[in-house]
Design a protein around this motif. Structure first.
Motif, PDB file in Angstrom:
ATOM      1  N   ASN A 103       0.845  -1.203   0.000  1.00 47.80           N
ATOM      2  CA  ASN A 103       0.000   0.000   0.000  1.00 47.80           C
ATOM      3  C   ASN A 103       0.885   1.259   0.000  1.00 47.80           C
ATOM      4  O   ASN A 103       0.813   2.077   0.923  1.00 47.80           O
ATOM      5  CB  ASN A 103      -0.904   0.000   1.237  1.00 47.80           C
ATOM      6  CG  ASN A 103      -1.770  -1.226   1.323  1.00 47.80           C
ATOM      7  OD1 ASN A 103      -2.842  -1.287   0.751  1.00 47.80           O
ATOM      8  ND2 ASN A 103      -1.289  -2.233   2.072  1.00 47.80           N
ATOM      9  N   PRO A 104       1.722   1.421  -1.023  1.00 50.81           N
ATOM     10  CA  PRO A 104       2.686   2.522  -1.008  1.00 50.81           C
ATOM     11  C   PRO A 104       2.048   3.907  -1.021  1.00 50.81           C
ATOM     12  O   PRO A 104       2.620   4.852  -0.469  1.00 50.81           O
ATOM     13  CB  PRO A 104       3.521   2.285  -2.277  1.00 50.81           C
ATOM     14  CG  PRO A 104       2.624   1.476  -3.168  1.00 50.81           C
ATOM     15  CD  PRO A 104       1.831   0.614  -2.253  1.00 50.81           C
ATOM     16  N   LYS A 105       0.866   4.049  -1.639  1.00 51.41           N
ATOM     17  CA  LYS A 105       0.248   5.374  -1.725  1.00 51.41           C
ATOM     18  C   LYS A 105      -0.208   5.896  -0.355  1.00 51.41           C
ATOM     19  O   LYS A 105      -0.377   7.106  -0.185  1.00 51.41           O
ATOM     20  CB  LYS A 105      -0.939   5.327  -2.692  1.00 51.41           C
ATOM     21  CG  LYS A 105      -0.532   5.073  -4.142  1.00 51.41           C
ATOM     22  CD  LYS A 105      -1.740   5.112  -5.066  1.00 51.41           C
ATOM     23  CE  LYS A 105      -1.295   4.889  -6.515  1.00 51.41           C
ATOM     24  NZ  LYS A 105      -2.446   4.911  -7.456  1.00 51.41           N
ATOM     25  N   ASN A 106      -0.401   4.986   0.578  1.00 50.46           N
ATOM     26  CA  ASN A 106      -0.842   5.370   1.920  1.00 50.46           C
ATOM     27  C   ASN A 106       0.309   5.402   2.916  1.00 50.46           C
ATOM     28  O   ASN A 106       0.101   5.233   4.117  1.00 50.46           O
ATOM     29  CB  ASN A 106      -1.921   4.397   2.408  1.00 50.46           C
ATOM     30  CG  ASN A 106      -3.157   4.420   1.545  1.00 50.46           C
ATOM     31  OD1 ASN A 106      -3.631   5.482   1.145  1.00 50.46           O
ATOM     32  ND2 ASN A 106      -3.698   3.250   1.229  1.00 50.46           N
ATOM     33  N   GLU A 166       6.901   6.350  -4.643  1.00 52.54           N
ATOM     34  CA  GLU A 166       5.646   7.060  -4.903  1.00 52.54           C
ATOM     35  C   GLU A 166       5.863   8.564  -5.104  1.00 52.54           C
ATOM     36  O   GLU A 166       4.916   9.333  -5.032  1.00 52.54           O
ATOM     37  CB  GLU A 166       4.672   6.832  -3.747  1.00 52.54           C
ATOM     38  CG  GLU A 166       4.159   5.425  -3.634  1.00 52.54           C
ATOM     39  CD  GLU A 166       3.377   5.008  -4.870  1.00 52.54           C
ATOM     40  OE1 GLU A 166       2.479   5.771  -5.297  1.00 52.54           O
ATOM     41  OE2 GLU A 166       3.670   3.918  -5.413  1.00 52.54           O
ATOM     42  N   ASN A 167       7.128   8.965  -5.317  1.00 56.65           N
ATOM     43  CA  ASN A 167       7.481  10.379  -5.522  1.00 56.65           C
ATOM     44  C   ASN A 167       7.046  11.239  -4.321  1.00 56.65           C
ATOM     45  O   ASN A 167       6.608  12.382  -4.473  1.00 56.65           O
ATOM     46  CB  ASN A 167       6.849  10.920  -6.813  1.00 56.65           C
ATOM     47  CG  ASN A 167       7.454  12.257  -7.224  1.00 56.65           C
ATOM     48  OD1 ASN A 167       8.661  12.480  -7.078  1.00 56.65           O
ATOM     49  ND2 ASN A 167       6.627  13.169  -7.706  1.00 56.65           N
ATOM     50  N   ILE A 168       7.181  10.695  -3.132  1.00 55.48           N
ATOM     51  CA  ILE A 168       6.860  11.405  -1.893  1.00 55.48           C
ATOM     52  C   ILE A 168       8.146  11.711  -1.150  1.00 55.48           C
ATOM     53  O   ILE A 168       9.017  10.838  -1.024  1.00 55.48           O
ATOM     54  CB  ILE A 168       5.922  10.561  -1.002  1.00 55.48           C
ATOM     55  CG1 ILE A 168       4.575  10.338  -1.692  1.00 55.48           C
ATOM     56  CG2 ILE A 168       5.708  11.209   0.362  1.00 55.48           C
ATOM     57  CD1 ILE A 168       3.664   9.378  -0.961  1.00 55.48           C
ATOM     58  N   ASN A 201      -0.496  15.061   4.921  1.00 58.66           N
ATOM     59  CA  ASN A 201      -0.947  14.597   3.615  1.00 58.66           C
ATOM     60  C   ASN A 201      -1.670  15.692   2.838  1.00 58.66           C
ATOM     61  O   ASN A 201      -1.554  15.792   1.611  1.00 58.66           O
ATOM     62  CB  ASN A 201      -1.876  13.393   3.803  1.00 58.66           C
ATOM     63  CG  ASN A 201      -1.710  12.365   2.700  1.00 58.66           C
ATOM     64  OD1 ASN A 201      -0.594  12.030   2.336  1.00 58.66           O
ATOM     65  ND2 ASN A 201      -2.814  11.874   2.176  1.00 58.66           N
ATOM     66  N   ASP A 204       5.811  16.544  -2.953  1.00 55.42           N
ATOM     67  CA  ASP A 204       6.292  16.204  -4.297  1.00 55.42           C
ATOM     68  C   ASP A 204       7.816  16.144  -4.321  1.00 55.42           C
ATOM     69  O   ASP A 204       8.493  17.179  -4.287  1.00 55.42           O
ATOM     70  CB  ASP A 204       5.780  17.238  -5.305  1.00 55.42           C
ATOM     71  CG  ASP A 204       5.978  16.774  -6.746  1.00 55.42           C
ATOM     72  OD1 ASP A 204       6.748  15.819  -6.961  1.00 55.42           O
ATOM     73  OD2 ASP A 204       5.361  17.366  -7.648  1.00 55.42           O
TER      74      ASP A 204
END
Length: 351
Positions: free
Chosen positions: A87-90, A126-128, A191, A197
């Motif tokens: 769950n990389p987006k979270n 995730e480019n975070i 978040n 970014d």
């Protein structure tokens, strides 16, 4: 403010500053030095040594060292890693959740160190900006100490608040809900409003162009020892036993009206039982326990707590009447200052 108070304050801050400059165990050493100067040179009565806090840390770390040698700590970290990678987006929510519950289970924030490289890599994928999930994950791993049933902080606070009519089960429930909710609220704010970014980071893009950023290579991992999973279940069962016993001796529950073991004694003995069971069931070489990183860092923490907490208690106890008078006046007019006062009191006395 008289000259003696200024000298005592200078010794307190000077000892802490010197210990920080020297680093490592020196913060504990210089704490003891500060106590000696306050007592022998300035005539202050030495404060109380925080035996209960130190003994609980020693017992918990001893059990965690056995868990680490059995492979249980790696088992937990790999399970948490799989959760993050699926769950990389979270990541901004899952990273603090993972470190929070690892600390709840272990009673120490040292378990969070193993998760940091994973959090960084998942965030990059995730480019975070890794600083976002890392910062809240580290905070969550420390806040969870105040809600872990096997931490010295919870034992101390329950001992203070239960005589005032607040039961242990209620305290534990309130701390679990509020601390985790606070971590998730901060994660939500990061978040929504954080600068996440990674592609807009000039420093990162420059390092990427220069080839200084290399992808993390997981490589071939060693297979976990045969008793890794078993050790986790033993440790988890011991934590549950601690919670059940602590609730049973609470006056609000009253299942055990005259407990032979107090709450801190129960944690210490149960942790020793857990360590014994892990050693026997997983057939560990006990000679290797002293080499475990968790054991070394935990025992170092005991030395630091001994020095700094003893020094802080010596200074505060010598001026307790003035502290109470000033604090009560300020808190009466500005109730929110209680949080600030407790923060600095904990930093001096129990950190």
């Amino acid at each position: 403010m008289d000259i003696s108070l200024l000298l005592q304050l200078a010794v307190l801050l000077g000892a802490i500053f010197l210990g920080v400059r020297l680093g490592g165990l020196a913060i504990g050493y210089t704490g003891g030095l500060g106590v000696a100067v306050l007592a022998l040179a300035l005539g202050m009565e030495p404060g109380k040594v925080p035996y209960d806090v130190i003994l609980i840390i020693m017992a918990v770390i001893s059990a965690i060292a056995a868990l680490q040698l059995a492979g249980g700590l790696d088992y937990l970290v790999r399970a948490a890693e799989r959760l993050l990678r699926r769950n990389p987006k979270n990541i901004n929510f899952l990273a603090p959740t993972v470190t929070y519950f690892l600390t709840i289970l272990a009673g120490t924030g040292h378990t969070a160190f193993s998760m940091m490289p994973v959090i960084v890599e998942v965030a990059k994928s995730e480019n975070i900006r890794p600083s976002a999930p890392l910062s809240i994950a580290v905070v969550a791993s420390q806040i969870a100490i105040t809600a872990s049933p096997v931490s010295a902080a919870v034992v101390f606070m329950s001992g203070v608040l239960e005589p005032l009519g607040v039961s242990y089960p209620k305290l534990l429930l309130v701390w679990l809900v509020t601390t985790y909710a606070a971590c998730m609220l901060v994660a939500l704010l990061i978040n929504l409003f954080g600068n996440l970014d990674l592609s807009k980071s000039k420093a990162y893009q420059q390092r990427l162009a220069e080839g200084l950023v290399q992808p993390h290579n997981m490589g071939e991992r060693e297979a976990l020892p045969a008793g890794a999973r078993k050790s986790v279940w033993i440790f988890f069962g011991g934590v549950v036993a601690v919670v059940l016993y602590a609730c049973a001796i609470s006056p609000a529950v009253g299942l055990i009206k005259e407990p032979v073991l107090p709450r801190d004694g129960a944690i210490i003995s149960f942790m020793m039982i857990i360590a014994s069971l892990i050693v026997m069931c997983c057939k560990l070489d006990t000679g290797k326990l002293l080499d475990m990183s968790t054991f070394k860092s935990g025992m170092a923490a005991c030395v630091c707590v001994l020095g700094v907490a003893w020094l802080g208690d010596t200074f505060v106890s010598g001026h307790i009447d003035a502290v109470k008078e000033t604090a009560s006046a300020l808190v009466g007019n500005y109730p929110w200052l209680l949080a600030v006062a407790l923060f600095f009191a904990s930093m001096l006395l129990y950190s």
